[in-house]
Design an enzyme around this catalytic site. Structure first.
Site, PDB file in Angstrom:
ATOM      1  N   LYS A 234      39.645  31.886  32.720  1.00 12.69           N
ATOM      2  CA  LYS A 234      39.863  30.678  31.902  1.00 12.69           C
ATOM      3  C   LYS A 234      38.571  30.319  31.190  1.00 12.69           C
ATOM      4  O   LYS A 234      37.473  30.692  31.620  1.00 12.69           O
ATOM      5  CB  LYS A 234      40.334  29.504  32.752  1.00 12.69           C
ATOM      6  CG  LYS A 234      39.356  29.033  33.850  1.00 12.69           C
ATOM      7  CD  LYS A 234      38.295  28.029  33.423  1.00 12.69           C
ATOM      8  CE  LYS A 234      37.350  27.673  34.560  1.00 12.69           C
ATOM      9  NZ  LYS A 234      36.087  27.088  34.216  1.00 12.69           N
TER      10      LYS A 234
ATOM     11  N   ALA B 235      30.105  32.753  36.489  1.00 18.38           N
ATOM     12  CA  ALA B 235      29.941  32.668  35.042  1.00 18.38           C
ATOM     13  C   ALA B 235      30.615  31.457  34.415  1.00 18.38           C
ATOM     14  O   ALA B 235      30.477  31.228  33.228  1.00 18.38           O
ATOM     15  CB  ALA B 235      30.510  33.935  34.406  1.00 18.38           C
ATOM     16  N   GLY B 236      31.373  30.694  35.194  1.00 21.03           N
ATOM     17  CA  GLY B 236      32.099  29.551  34.625  1.00 21.03           C
ATOM     18  C   GLY B 236      33.459  29.930  34.093  1.00 21.03           C
ATOM     19  O   GLY B 236      34.055  29.207  33.300  1.00 21.03           O
ATOM     20  N   MET B 237      33.972  31.086  34.552  1.00 24.76           N
ATOM     21  CA  MET B 237      35.279  31.555  34.069  1.00 24.76           C
ATOM     22  C   MET B 237      36.319  31.615  35.175  1.00 24.76           C
ATOM     23  O   MET B 237      37.400  32.185  34.993  1.00 24.76           O
ATOM     24  CB  MET B 237      35.131  32.930  33.417  1.00 24.76           C
ATOM     25  CG  MET B 237      34.104  32.895  32.291  1.00 24.76           C
ATOM     26  SD  MET B 237      34.009  34.440  31.445  1.00 24.76           S
ATOM     27  CE  MET B 237      35.397  34.236  30.366  1.00 24.76           C
TER      28      MET B 237
ATOM     29  N   GLY C 291      36.712  34.096  40.653  1.00 24.03           N
ATOM     30  CA  GLY C 291      37.119  34.111  42.061  1.00 24.03           C
ATOM     31  C   GLY C 291      38.413  33.332  42.270  1.00 24.03           C
ATOM     32  O   GLY C 291      39.286  33.751  43.034  1.00 24.03           O
ATOM     33  N   SER C 292      38.543  32.216  41.573  1.00 26.84           N
ATOM     34  CA  SER C 292      39.755  31.398  41.691  1.00 26.84           C
ATOM     35  C   SER C 292      40.971  32.157  41.148  1.00 26.84           C
ATOM     36  O   SER C 292      42.071  32.072  41.715  1.00 26.84           O
ATOM     37  CB  SER C 292      39.606  30.094  40.898  1.00 26.84           C
ATOM     38  OG  SER C 292      38.486  29.385  41.345  1.00 26.84           O
TER      39      SER C 292
ATOM     40  N   ASP D 197      39.813  25.046  41.344  1.00 23.63           N
ATOM     41  CA  ASP D 197      40.397  25.637  40.131  1.00 23.63           C
ATOM     42  C   ASP D 197      41.609  26.532  40.426  1.00 23.63           C
ATOM     43  O   ASP D 197      42.260  27.018  39.504  1.00 23.63           O
ATOM     44  CB  ASP D 197      39.353  26.499  39.394  1.00 23.63           C
ATOM     45  CG  ASP D 197      38.391  25.652  38.556  1.00 23.63           C
ATOM     46  OD1 ASP D 197      38.704  24.464  38.315  1.00 23.63           O
ATOM     47  OD2 ASP D 197      37.351  26.187  38.147  1.00 23.63           O
TER      48      ASP D 197
HETATM   49  P1  ATP Z   1      34.113  28.622  38.393  1.00 23.13           P
HETATM   50  O1  ATP Z   1      34.394  28.751  36.931  1.00 23.13           O
HETATM   51  O2  ATP Z   1      35.348  28.268  39.195  1.00 23.13           O
HETATM   52  O3  ATP Z   1      32.928  27.791  38.691  1.00 23.13           O
HETATM   53  P2  ATP Z   1      32.591  30.985  38.544  1.00 23.13           P
HETATM   54  O4  ATP Z   1      32.996  31.876  37.423  1.00 23.13           O
HETATM   55  O5  ATP Z   1      31.386  30.133  38.312  1.00 23.13           O
HETATM   56  O6  ATP Z   1      33.801  30.075  38.921  1.00 23.13           O
HETATM   57  P3  ATP Z   1      33.089  33.041  40.474  1.00 23.13           P
HETATM   58  O7  ATP Z   1      32.981  34.254  39.626  1.00 23.13           O
HETATM   59  O8  ATP Z   1      34.440  32.616  40.861  1.00 23.13           O
HETATM   60  O9  ATP Z   1      32.299  31.808  39.815  1.00 23.13           O
HETATM   61  O10 ATP Z   1      32.217  33.338  41.778  1.00 23.13           O
HETATM   62  C1  ATP Z   1      31.346  32.450  42.403  1.00 23.13           C
HETATM   63  C2  ATP Z   1      30.910  33.064  43.740  1.00 23.13           C
HETATM   64  O11 ATP Z   1      32.064  33.176  44.578  1.00 23.13           O
HETATM   65  C3  ATP Z   1      30.362  34.465  43.616  1.00 23.13           C
HETATM   66  O12 ATP Z   1      28.959  34.443  43.490  1.00 23.13           O
HETATM   67  C4  ATP Z   1      30.808  35.153  44.885  1.00 23.13           C
HETATM   68  O13 ATP Z   1      29.793  35.153  45.862  1.00 23.13           O
HETATM   69  C5  ATP Z   1      31.971  34.329  45.429  1.00 23.13           C
HETATM   70  N1  ATP Z   1      33.289  35.032  45.413  1.00 23.13           N
HETATM   71  C6  ATP Z   1      34.167  35.043  46.416  1.00 23.13           C
HETATM   72  N2  ATP Z   1      35.265  35.745  46.091  1.00 23.13           N
HETATM   73  C7  ATP Z   1      35.093  36.188  44.845  1.00 23.13           C
HETATM   74  C8  ATP Z   1      35.885  36.974  43.968  1.00 23.13           C
HETATM   75  N3  ATP Z   1      37.078  37.454  44.315  1.00 23.13           N
HETATM   76  N4  ATP Z   1      35.394  37.231  42.746  1.00 23.13           N
HETATM   77  C9  ATP Z   1      34.181  36.733  42.382  1.00 23.13           C
HETATM   78  N5  ATP Z   1      33.391  36.019  43.184  1.00 23.13           N
HETATM   79  C10 ATP Z   1      33.828  35.727  44.410  1.00 23.13           C
END
Ligand code: ATP
Length: 291
Positions: free
Chosen positions: A11, A102-104, A107-108, A141
């Site tokens: 997203k 990355a803010g995308m 993981g969610s 999220d």
């Molecule tokens: P958001 O936009 O919700 O803040 P994000 O893009 O900032 O998410 P994610 O890529 O979801 O962050 O990952 C954040 C941390 O979650 C990672 O550094 C990792 O250690 C942990 N993590 C756990 N499961 C996963 C997964 N399936 N994919 C990516 N990261 C994961």
């Protein structure tokens, strides 16, 4: 049923506002979420032994993503296995394409796919709302990632209002080579000191009216006030996108990913080349909004 293959879509936030910090430490947000055509792939199958076996696909680089019991895919599978006392084992293979931290919501998105996949694989009969209620326990999220499309997200992310699809457009994504912790960004946000708040109600209305220009005019993300001073390259990428013809550029979520909305694909491709050539980002993607 043999094997389930799911796409876990990333997203972006077309708008992100933080209203206040709650007593429990969570922040109350008001965000416009948009699913985009960049996805991880998750394959789920039953296996003997009763355990959970999670592996990264060899095609992609999964360094930076823990493939153990802390992975959100593992935790989502475990949650439903325990609740429904499922005795069979589950094997999961994750192909990561969404940039990490990355803010995308990478993981969610993976966790949302795992919940949906488990529901199918074991015929659990859970409704979308029931999956969302379980998802929010693992991450704010996740309910949105289960729903997808264009949505207004409020509360801590669990109060969702589906919106009509965003008019079609070309979106360039660029992720500079830094990882940003969501906890760091929210931890350093001074909600009381914010000088500007994006007009999320106006953006919601613009989407309802099918006005892409109305959305572009109101794009804003209060988390930029924390992440950009820490990583000034985000501002540089934003301005390169504008220089090459983006209607608007913005950081997504807590960053550091930047996206720009372009009137045509050729301009988006030129911006992509310029950002790559200047060495600001290697992870760049040209995507569309998805339902
Ligand atoms: P958001 O936009 O919700 O803040 P994000 O893009 O900032 O998410 P994610 O890529 O979801 O962050 O990952 C954040 C941390 O979650 C990672 O550094 C990792 O250690 C942990 N993590 C756990 N499961 C996963 C997964 N399936 N994919 C990516 N990261 C994961």
């Amino acid at each position: 049923m043999g094997e389930i293959i799911l796409q876990a879509y990333a997203k972006i936030n077309l708008g992100l506002d933080v209203l206040r910090k709650r007593e429990d430490g969570y922040h109350e947000v008001k965000m416009i979420m948009q699913r985009i055509s960049l996805a991880d792939t998750l394959v789920l199958r039953k296996c003997p032994g009763g355990g959970i076996l999670l592996q990264g696909d060899t095609e992609t680089d999964v360094s930076g993503v823990p493939m153990d019991a802390s992975n959100l895919v593992y935790r989502a599978i475990q949650m439903l296995k325990e609740e429904f006392q499922l005795e069979e084992g589950v094997e999961a293979v994750l192909t990561k394409r969404i940039p990490v931290a990355a803010g995308m919501a990478g993981g969610s998105a993976d966790a949302a796919a795992a919940l949906k996949g488990m529901n199918q694989l074991f015929s659990l009969g859970l409704s979308e709302q029931e999956l969302r209620d379980r998802g929010v326990k693992l991450g704010a999220d996740i309910p949105y990632c289960i729903m997808g499309g264009t949505a207004l997200s409020e509360g801590i992310g669990e109060r969702l209002t589906p919106l009509p699809p965003l008019p079609s457009c070309h979106i360039l994504i660029a992720k500079p080579p830094v990882s940003v912790s969501t906890a760091f960004v929210y931890g350093n946000l001074r909600v009381d000191e914010l000088l500007e708040h994006p007009d999320i109600d106006g953006m919601t209305e613009a989407i309802r009216q099918g006005s892409l220009q109305g959305v572009i005019d109101r794009m804003g993300n209060v988390l930029e006030t924390v992440t950009i001073p820490a990583y000034p390259e985000i501002a540089v990428i934003k301005s390169i996108m504008l220089e090459y013809g983006a209607e608007r550029s913005l950081m997504s979520g807590s960053g550091p990913t930047v996206f720009g909305i372009f009137p045509d694909e050729a301009k988006a491709m030129q911006a992509e080349q310029a950002i790559r050539k200047a060495g600001y980002a290697e992870q760049t993607y040209l995507v569309q909004p998805l339902l």
